[in-house]
Write an enzyme that holds these catalytic residues in place. Structure first.
Site, PDB file in Angstrom:
ATOM      1  N   HIS A 122       0.855  -1.190   0.000  1.00 19.11           N
ATOM      2  CA  HIS A 122       0.000   0.000   0.000  1.00 19.11           C
ATOM      3  C   HIS A 122       0.892   1.240   0.000  1.00 19.11           C
ATOM      4  O   HIS A 122       1.744   1.376   0.865  1.00 19.11           O
ATOM      5  CB  HIS A 122      -0.897   0.033   1.237  1.00 19.11           C
ATOM      6  N   TYR A 171      -7.321  -3.036  11.691  1.00 23.09           N
ATOM      7  CA  TYR A 171      -6.348  -3.915  12.368  1.00 23.09           C
ATOM      8  C   TYR A 171      -4.992  -3.244  12.591  1.00 23.09           C
ATOM      9  O   TYR A 171      -4.153  -3.761  13.315  1.00 23.09           O
ATOM     10  CB  TYR A 171      -6.171  -5.242  11.614  1.00 23.09           C
ATOM     11  N   GLU A 172      -4.791  -2.090  11.962  1.00 22.36           N
ATOM     12  CA  GLU A 172      -3.528  -1.373  12.195  1.00 22.36           C
ATOM     13  C   GLU A 172      -3.517  -0.715  13.575  1.00 22.36           C
ATOM     14  O   GLU A 172      -2.483  -0.218  14.000  1.00 22.36           O
ATOM     15  CB  GLU A 172      -3.310  -0.338  11.092  1.00 22.36           C
ATOM     16  N   ALA A 213      -9.656  -6.710  -1.893  1.00 19.95           N
ATOM     17  CA  ALA A 213      -9.392  -8.132  -2.110  1.00 19.95           C
ATOM     18  C   ALA A 213     -10.169  -8.866  -1.017  1.00 19.95           C
ATOM     19  O   ALA A 213     -10.212  -8.401   0.120  1.00 19.95           O
ATOM     20  CB  ALA A 213      -7.904  -8.407  -1.993  1.00 19.95           C
ATOM     21  N   HIS A 257      -0.836 -13.620   2.665  1.00 20.88           N
ATOM     22  CA  HIS A 257      -0.962 -12.295   2.039  1.00 20.88           C
ATOM     23  C   HIS A 257      -0.334 -12.325   0.649  1.00 20.88           C
ATOM     24  O   HIS A 257      -0.789 -11.647  -0.264  1.00 20.88           O
ATOM     25  CB  HIS A 257      -0.293 -11.243   2.937  1.00 20.88           C
TER      26      HIS A 257
HETATM   27  N1  HPA Z   1     -10.109 -13.301   4.599  1.00 14.17           N
HETATM   28  C1  HPA Z   1     -10.099 -12.026   5.025  1.00 14.17           C
HETATM   29  N2  HPA Z   1      -9.637 -11.032   4.313  1.00 14.17           N
HETATM   30  C2  HPA Z   1      -9.152 -11.296   3.090  1.00 14.17           C
HETATM   31  C3  HPA Z   1      -9.123 -12.606   2.590  1.00 14.17           C
HETATM   32  C4  HPA Z   1      -9.625 -13.663   3.377  1.00 14.17           C
HETATM   33  O1  HPA Z   1      -9.637 -14.850   2.984  1.00 14.17           O
HETATM   34  N3  HPA Z   1      -8.564 -12.526   1.340  1.00 14.17           N
HETATM   35  C5  HPA Z   1      -8.288 -11.221   1.120  1.00 14.17           C
HETATM   36  N4  HPA Z   1      -8.631 -10.463   2.179  1.00 14.17           N
END
Ligand code: HPA
Length: 277
Positions: A62, A86-87, A114, A248
């Site tokens: 990012h 979550y940061e 995503a 990730h």
């Molecule tokens: N879970 C939560 N957040 C996400 C995921 C996932 O499988 N894939 C991309 N972001």
């Protein structure tokens, strides 16, 4: 004045001092999708670090800046890198950028992310038009004294993702020959991925995809009267549906692989949303 609003106004003053561009639409770019800005006619950029009080994005991949310019003929502001709960930021800080883009003049919020696919019909690399969300696992960004200047205390959430925009985007996808799934997004706090039992539970609750952003931004945007739409890139199958452990890296790799198609879809959708305005 309300503390949260005071901070927002300060950030807006800092932006107004630097930026003259007036966006019509705000675009938040998810993991691996930041290269959308390469397709824009960029006029100005503003790193978040130059806005005092602005929360900093700490996620690898990012960039952390506002990009102002034209997507086709539409004046937009794109967020290259978003702020996640979550940061460790208070939820009100997580939605500060969304509210800031509202103050910049953007009437529409286009969200991308995503997400993990829960719906068994989904494949990694699919796109999902977000029809609705479940935000009950994260705190509301509207907790605290209401900012009356932005919106009402008890805002309606019966159509967070505009039916009008969804129809336009479905048509944009068809016109570009891009197949589009549709479904409900559930937001978790992250940063850990889910357990298989959680994914089974979320599926039974009605979720088709899971991610760590978006729903709270959509709520803040609806609170201040923006029209909202969103598309998820299904970067992986959620835990337990996929045979493999999640990473990730996999999320990023899939998002990168389908990025050209995603750019095409989003650019066409933005153009169609703002056509005739
Ligand atoms: N879970 C939560 N957040 C996400 C995921 C996932 O499988 N894939 C991309 N972001």
């Amino acid at each position: 004045m309300n503390e949260v609003y005071e901070k927002l106004k300060k950030c807006h003053e800092a932006v107004a001092k630097r930026i003259t561009f007036k966006p019509e639409l705000a675009l938040i770019l998810g993991s691996g999708l930041g290269d959308f800005c390469d397709t824009m006619d960029v006029k100005e950029t503003l790193p978040y670090s130059e806005i005092e009080g602005f929360p900093k994005s700490t996620v690898a991949g990012h960039k952390g800046q506002f990009v102002f310019g034209y997507s086709g003929s539409v004046p937009i502001v794109a967020m290259q890198g978003r702020v996640h709960f979550y940061e460790g930021y208070p939820v009100q800080d997580v939605v500060l950028p969304t509210r800031l883009m509202h103050l910049m003049g953007a009437k529409t919020l286009f969200l991308t992310n995503a997400a993990g696919g829960i719906n068994p019909a989904f494949h990694a690399g699919d796109f999902m038009l977000i029809t609705d969300h479940i935000s009950s696992l994260v705190p509301s960004p509207l907790i605290g004294t209401n900012i009356d200047e932005l919106g009402t205390r008890f805002p309606d959430m019966s159509e967070v993702y505009s039916r009008r925009l969804r129809t336009i985007i479905e048509n944009s996808a068809a016109a570009e020959g891009v197949s589009l799934q549709r479904g409900v997004y559930i937001q978790t706090t992250g940063p850990n991925y889910e357990t298989p039992a959680e994914i089974r539970a979320y599926g039974r609750l009605g979720a088709d995809a899971v991610g760590m952003s978006t729903a709270i931004e959509a709520m803040a945007a609806r609170h201040c009267g923006m029209e909202v739409c969103g598309i998820s890139c299904i970067s992986n199958l959620a835990a337990g549906i996929s045979a493999n452990p999640l990473s990730h890296k996999e999320v990023q790799e899939t998002a990168d692989r389908v990025a050209p198609l995603f750019r095409k879809l989003v650019a066409r959708a933005i153009s169609d949303i703002c056509a005739g305005k």
